[in-house]
Motif scaffolding. Structure first.
Motif: not given
Length: 191
Positions: A13-36
């Motif tokens: 679930r974490i990996a899937a959420a991270a992929e969606e968020l990193f791709y849509a918003r950018g790696i540096t714009a996404v923090g671990v709080d949002l992924i969690a």
């Protein structure tokens, strides 16, 4: 990068959420709080599963790389002739682009993570080097003279089509056509 182990359901679930968020918003714009939050886990679970955001980014890119290479290999294997195999990555890109509207995750990662020692930077750079090497291998198998030179030309065309993908230009057909002409000009005729 920490040792890779099978992911738990929470890890998936974490990996899937991270992929969606990193791709849509950018790696540096996404923090671990949002992924969690998006994966329905605590930050502690995220860190227990991945150790760090850097490792999670590397996992994200490694999985995209695995899927991309699998698609490219299947497209190469389906080519009718060695010359068609050389340009198969362009056909794979046509398929891939239908689900990747924000452009290339690897180009994006290289721009966001310029430090060559970052594990995700290495994965993104290796993806590009792998594609160039594949073009060279396929060009040599097709009997093209100077396969290394042709491979660099094809990579340049391919990456140009990838980089312009988010724009309303549709450069892929022109890049594919030019790639085919370059290969035809150098490939040995079939039996």
């Amino acid at each position: 990068m920490q040792e890779t182990r099978p992911l738990t359901p929470a890890g998936r679930r974490i990996a899937a959420a991270a992929e969606e968020l990193f791709y849509a918003r950018g790696i540096t714009a996404v923090g671990v709080d949002l992924i969690a939050e998006h994966s329905g886990v605590t930050k502690r679970t995220l860190y227990n599963q991945f150790g760090s955001k850097d490792h999670l980014v590397a996992v994200y890119l490694a999985e995209r790389d695995r899927r991309w290479r699998s698609l490219v290999r299947a497209t190469v294997d389906a080519a009718a002739t060695p010359a068609e195999a050389v340009t198969a990555p362009f056909e794979a890109l046509r398929t891939w682009s239908r689900t990747s509207a924000r452009g290339c995750a690897f180009i994006n990662a290289l721009a966001e993570l310029p430090d060559p020692s970052h594990p995700a930077h290495r994965i993104a750079a290796n993806q590009k080097l792998w594609l160039r090497s594949l073009f060279e291998e396929l060009a040599a198998a097709a009997g093209c003279p100077q396969p290394a030179v042709l491979a660099t030309q094809l990579l340049t065309l391919h990456e140009g089509a990838v980089a312009t993908q988010p724009l309303p230009l549709d450069c892929l057909p022109a890049s594919t056509d030019l790639a085919r002409r370059l290969v035809r000009a150098g490939a040995k005729p079939g039996p």
